[in-house]
Design a protein around this motif. Sequence first.
Motif, PDB file in Angstrom:
ATOM      1  N   TYR A  41       0.948  -1.191  -0.095  1.00 19.11           N
ATOM      2  CA  TYR A  41      -0.001  -0.142  -0.008  1.00 19.11           C
ATOM      3  C   TYR A  41       0.719   1.256   0.063  1.00 19.11           C
ATOM      4  CZ  TYR A  41      -3.331  -3.312   1.449  1.00 19.11           C
ATOM      5  OH  TYR A  41      -4.125  -4.553   1.654  1.00 19.11           O
ATOM      6  N   PRO A  48      -6.088   8.244   3.271  1.00 19.23           N
ATOM      7  CA  PRO A  48      -6.004   6.820   3.579  1.00 19.23           C
ATOM      8  C   PRO A  48      -4.764   5.972   2.901  1.00 19.23           C
ATOM      9  CG  PRO A  48      -7.838   7.040   2.364  1.00 19.23           C
ATOM     10  CD  PRO A  48      -7.277   8.477   2.510  1.00 19.23           C
ATOM     11  N   PHE A  92       3.564   0.436   2.952  1.00 22.23           N
ATOM     12  CA  PHE A  92       3.443  -0.416   3.604  1.00 22.23           C
ATOM     13  C   PHE A  92       3.196  -1.723   3.104  1.00 22.23           C
ATOM     14  CE2 PHE A  92       2.485   2.239   7.363  1.00 22.23           C
ATOM     15  CZ  PHE A  92       1.927   3.372   6.718  1.00 22.23           C
ATOM     16  N   PHE A 102      -4.190  -9.652  10.513  1.00 22.06           N
ATOM     17  CA  PHE A 102      -3.460  -9.126   9.708  1.00 22.06           C
ATOM     18  C   PHE A 102      -2.762  -8.472  10.318  1.00 22.06           C
ATOM     19  CE2 PHE A 102      -7.508  -8.915   6.363  1.00 22.06           C
ATOM     20  CZ  PHE A 102      -7.398  -9.876   6.394  1.00 22.06           C
ATOM     21  N   PHE A 104       0.850  -5.407   9.649  1.00 14.65           N
ATOM     22  CA  PHE A 104       1.499  -4.368   8.702  1.00 14.65           C
ATOM     23  C   PHE A 104       2.784  -4.348   9.111  1.00 14.65           C
ATOM     24  CE2 PHE A 104      -2.210  -2.634   6.298  1.00 14.65           C
ATOM     25  CZ  PHE A 104      -3.155  -3.137   7.315  1.00 14.65           C
ATOM     26  N   GLY A 105       3.965  -3.938   7.964  1.00  9.22           N
ATOM     27  CA  GLY A 105       4.809  -3.559   8.167  1.00  9.22           C
ATOM     28  C   GLY A 105       5.026  -2.094   8.880  1.00  9.22           C
ATOM     29  N   PRO A 106       6.298  -1.709   9.356  1.00  4.04           N
ATOM     30  CA  PRO A 106       6.188  -0.269   9.870  1.00  4.04           C
ATOM     31  C   PRO A 106       6.187   0.999   8.867  1.00  4.04           C
ATOM     32  CG  PRO A 106       8.552  -1.480   9.596  1.00  4.04           C
ATOM     33  CD  PRO A 106       7.719  -2.395   9.217  1.00  4.04           C
TER      34      PRO A 106
ATOM     35  N   HIS B  35     -13.609  -4.397   6.760  1.00  2.00           N
ATOM     36  CA  HIS B  35     -12.690  -4.713   7.818  1.00  2.00           C
ATOM     37  C   HIS B  35     -12.245  -3.228   8.234  1.00  2.00           C
ATOM     38  CE1 HIS B  35     -10.928  -8.590   6.548  1.00  2.00           C
ATOM     39  NE2 HIS B  35     -11.949  -8.105   5.359  1.00  2.00           N
ATOM     40  N   VAL B  37      -9.535  -0.750  10.410  1.00  6.63           N
ATOM     41  CA  VAL B  37      -7.905  -0.789  10.756  1.00  6.63           C
ATOM     42  C   VAL B  37      -7.966   0.594  11.222  1.00  6.63           C
ATOM     43  CG1 VAL B  37      -5.757  -0.545   9.582  1.00  6.63           C
ATOM     44  CG2 VAL B  37      -7.283  -1.994   8.615  1.00  6.63           C
ATOM     45  N   GLN B  39      -4.736   3.617  13.071  1.00  4.87           N
ATOM     46  CA  GLN B  39      -3.601   4.404  12.827  1.00  4.87           C
ATOM     47  C   GLN B  39      -3.344   5.204  14.033  1.00  4.87           C
ATOM     48  OE1 GLN B  39      -2.774   6.143   9.138  1.00  4.87           O
ATOM     49  NE2 GLN B  39      -0.715   5.271   8.881  1.00  4.87           N
ATOM     50  N   ARG B  44       2.390   1.702  13.799  1.00  5.85           N
ATOM     51  CA  ARG B  44       2.151   1.127  12.677  1.00  5.85           C
ATOM     52  C   ARG B  44       0.424   0.827  12.468  1.00  5.85           C
ATOM     53  NH1 ARG B  44       5.485  -4.483  12.020  1.00  5.85           N
ATOM     54  NH2 ARG B  44       7.007  -2.840  12.939  1.00  5.85           N
ATOM     55  N   LEU B  45       0.080   0.702  11.222  1.00  4.04           N
ATOM     56  CA  LEU B  45      -1.277   0.335  10.944  1.00  4.04           C
ATOM     57  C   LEU B  45      -1.529  -0.881  11.924  1.00  4.04           C
ATOM     58  CD1 LEU B  45      -1.313   1.087   7.154  1.00  4.04           C
ATOM     59  CD2 LEU B  45      -2.853   2.178   8.687  1.00  4.04           C
ATOM     60  N   TRP B  47      -4.813  -3.860  12.184  1.00 11.51           N
ATOM     61  CA  TRP B  47      -6.127  -4.329  11.931  1.00 11.51           C
ATOM     62  C   TRP B  47      -6.863  -4.765  13.285  1.00 11.51           C
ATOM     63  CZ3 TRP B  47      -8.221  -9.630  12.506  1.00 11.51           C
ATOM     64  CH2 TRP B  47      -9.248  -9.931  11.791  1.00 11.51           C
ATOM     65  N   TYR B  95     -10.233   3.519  10.233  1.00 12.93           N
ATOM     66  CA  TYR B  95     -10.387   3.299   8.802  1.00 12.93           C
ATOM     67  C   TYR B  95     -11.370   2.183   8.771  1.00 12.93           C
ATOM     68  CZ  TYR B  95      -6.519   6.386   7.562  1.00 12.93           C
ATOM     69  OH  TYR B  95      -5.993   7.448   7.242  1.00 12.93           O
ATOM     70  N   LEU B 102      -8.123  -5.321   1.128  1.00 13.69           N
ATOM     71  CA  LEU B 102      -8.301  -3.834   1.734  1.00 13.69           C
ATOM     72  C   LEU B 102      -8.208  -2.995   0.314  1.00 13.69           C
ATOM     73  CD1 LEU B 102      -6.239  -3.849   4.753  1.00 13.69           C
ATOM     74  CD2 LEU B 102      -8.645  -4.472   4.496  1.00 13.69           C
ATOM     75  N   TRP B 105     -10.788   2.229   0.629  1.00  8.69           N
ATOM     76  CA  TRP B 105     -10.567   2.690   2.191  1.00  8.69           C
ATOM     77  C   TRP B 105     -11.539   3.757   2.219  1.00  8.69           C
ATOM     78  CZ3 TRP B 105      -6.413   1.238   5.736  1.00  8.69           C
ATOM     79  CH2 TRP B 105      -5.587   0.234   5.208  1.00  8.69           C
TER      80      TRP B 105
END
Lengths: 113, 115
Positions: A41, A48, A92, A102, A104-106, B35, B37, B39, B44-45, B47, B95, B102, B105
């Motif tokens: 992403y 977003p 990401f 799920f 996510f990476g940083p 979904h 999510v 932030q 980090r994001l 879920w 979100y 995903l 969004w």
Amino acid sequence: DIVMTQTPLSLSVTPGQPASISCNSTHSLLHSDGKTYLYWYLQKPGQPPQLLIYEVSNRFSGVPDRFSGSGSGTDFTLKISRVEAEDVGIYFCMQSMQLPLFTFGPGTKVDIK
Amino acid sequence: QVQLVQSGAEVKKPGASVKVSCKASGYTFTSISIHWVRQAPGQRLEWMGWINTGNGNTKYSQNFQGRVTITRDTSANTAYMELSSLRSEDTAVYYCARLSRLDYWGQGTLVTVSS
């Protein structure tokens, strides 16, 4: 839990030059159904996240072909063949192999030199 | 075109609950999962969970187990995320997004938890 890491965490690129971001997972993202659940992403400032790549290497609708994804198992790469000014933001990776979680990476912050 | 439009920003006190809505348009709402999510600043994001908009089944991240509830109103093409027992660490942009990939969004909803 599957932990995602990314390198580098920041990247400054000259327009027209290539860029590459790596993403690694602590467990293989290859599912028994044969698919690998790794996504990329881009979150542009004030927006977003937007999907670029799904299942390792499939470009989402409308994503320019300068973006490409590759990899397998636990090691993945996002490449931008020629960076443009509109590509700035935070990239990401995400895994959805391990439901129901799920992760996510940083994020990798990309800006223009 | 596919759109997910979320409700506006909220300010809540610690211990309160917040309910964020996500109105879908441009596709068949009941055929595609939603979904949630979040932030948080500098994080980090994360879920939170998802809902099968067809049958209402849900799955939640263990990180929020017991505090998050995701529902939907098929007559309004809208999904909801309610988070209870709010604490300052829940201050974040929340979100909604469609499908496990995903792909689309919402614009995000800022929830601020402050006494």
